[in-house]
Design an enzyme around this catalytic site. Structure first.
Site, PDB file in Angstrom:
ATOM      1  N   ALA A 214      78.026 -27.902  98.970  1.00 51.96           N
ATOM      2  CA  ALA A 214      78.525 -28.272  97.643  1.00 51.96           C
ATOM      3  C   ALA A 214      77.623 -27.714  96.543  1.00 51.96           C
ATOM      4  O   ALA A 214      78.109 -27.233  95.509  1.00 51.96           O
ATOM      5  CB  ALA A 214      78.630 -29.790  97.526  1.00 51.96           C
ATOM      6  N   TYR A 215      76.317 -27.767  96.759  1.00 55.50           N
ATOM      7  CA  TYR A 215      75.378 -27.223  95.777  1.00 55.50           C
ATOM      8  C   TYR A 215      75.557 -25.716  95.647  1.00 55.50           C
ATOM      9  O   TYR A 215      75.645 -25.176  94.535  1.00 55.50           O
ATOM     10  CB  TYR A 215      73.949 -27.557  96.194  1.00 55.50           C
ATOM     11  N   ALA A 216      75.660 -25.022  96.797  1.00 52.05           N
ATOM     12  CA  ALA A 216      75.845 -23.573  96.765  1.00 52.05           C
ATOM     13  C   ALA A 216      77.155 -23.207  96.079  1.00 52.05           C
ATOM     14  O   ALA A 216      77.233 -22.202  95.361  1.00 52.05           O
ATOM     15  CB  ALA A 216      75.796 -23.005  98.182  1.00 52.05           C
TER      16      ALA A 216
ATOM     17  N   SER B  52      78.590 -24.830  93.641  1.00 53.30           N
ATOM     18  CA  SER B  52      78.417 -24.964  92.190  1.00 53.30           C
ATOM     19  C   SER B  52      77.669 -23.767  91.621  1.00 53.30           C
ATOM     20  O   SER B  52      77.979 -23.286  90.530  1.00 53.30           O
ATOM     21  CB  SER B  52      77.698 -26.276  91.854  1.00 53.30           C
ATOM     22  N   LYS B  53      76.703 -23.260  92.370  1.00 55.02           N
ATOM     23  CA  LYS B  53      75.933 -22.117  91.882  1.00 55.02           C
ATOM     24  C   LYS B  53      76.692 -20.807  92.047  1.00 55.02           C
ATOM     25  O   LYS B  53      76.492 -19.854  91.282  1.00 55.02           O
ATOM     26  CB  LYS B  53      74.580 -22.061  92.595  1.00 55.02           C
TER      27      LYS B  53
END
Length: 248
Positions: A156-158, A160-161
């Site tokens: 999920a973090y990747a 967003s980036k």
């Protein structure tokens, strides 16, 4: 209204400027002669300390708070910067949050919160940056080297980036004819308090060993790359710059 800007002094806004990398970026740009607006959301004392460190070293800085995902907060921050210094030349958006969990266990409320700050916040800041930056200016967004590593728990973090990277590449092309560069820095493991928290020395040593430089990065390493994109590296444009010592 009179301003404090000197004719030969460039002006930078560092979103998330009170954090580990953000502080290093703020101090480096100030050392390079820029007047720096140190943004914070909740870390007002850290932002004040960063401003004090800059001014004690002979630089010029001020702290302004606000939510990066709130267009009204950010509009006020940009307006206050112009009123104080006369214009804006560099915008660096280091602000962001990270929630780590397997996709199967991902709390959608955490997903929404992360995307609000990391994605919507980048949209808000990018809109204001491209409307205000003067000719010769630079916008530097922040991603992560994790987007190339496929590491479990980071999906999920990747994601967003990855959105930040796509937005950067398109925005750079939209700046045709304005002499404004738009790039994204994608750091690898960096020795910030957030990164080091809850990690054993053995784990940190293992991560350091993944790099041919045999160490993890420092905030100053990242700040040096930002300073290049914000200043002399004018021919680097529309790029994702991986700052990770060769770990990816």
């Amino acid at each position: 209204m009179t301003t404090t800007r000197q004719i030969d002094r460039r002006v930078a806004i560092v979103l998330g400027g009170s954090g580990g990398i953000g502080r290093a970026v703020s101090e480096r740009l100030a050392a390079d002669g820029m007047a720096v607006v140190v943004h914070y959301k909740t870390g007002s004392s850290r932002a004040t300390d960063t401003v004090q460190r800059i001014t004690e070293a002979g630089g010029e800085a001020t702290a302004i708070g606000g939510d990066v995902a709130d267009e009204h907060d950010m509009a006020a921050l940009f307006e206050r910067t112009v009123a104080r210094y006369g214009g804006i030349d560099v915008v660096v958006n280091t602000a962001g949050i990270m929630v780590l969990t397997p996709v199967a266990d991902l709390d959608l409320a955490d997903f929404d919160r992360m995307h609000r700050i990391n994605v919507r916040g980048t949209v808000v800041v990018t809109q204001l940056a491209v409307r205000h930056l003067r000719s010769g200016g630079a916008l530097v967004n922040f991603s992560t080297s994790i987007t190339r590593l496929q590491t479990p728990n980071y999906a999920a973090y990747a994601a967003s980036k990855g959105a930040v990277e796509a937005m950067t590449l398109v925005t750079a092309r939209e700046m045709r004819g304005r002499d404004i560069t738009v790039n994204t820095i994608a750091p690898g493991p960096t020795a910030t308090p957030l990164f080091l928290a809850d990690k054993s020395k053995e784990l940190v040593d293992h991560i350091a060993g993944l790099s041919p430089m045999e160490r993890i990065g420092s905030p100053a390493d990242v700040a040096a790359s930002v300073a290049a994109l914000a200043g002399p590296a004018r021919w680097v444009n529309g790029q994702i710059v991986f700052v990770n010592g060769g770990a990816v």
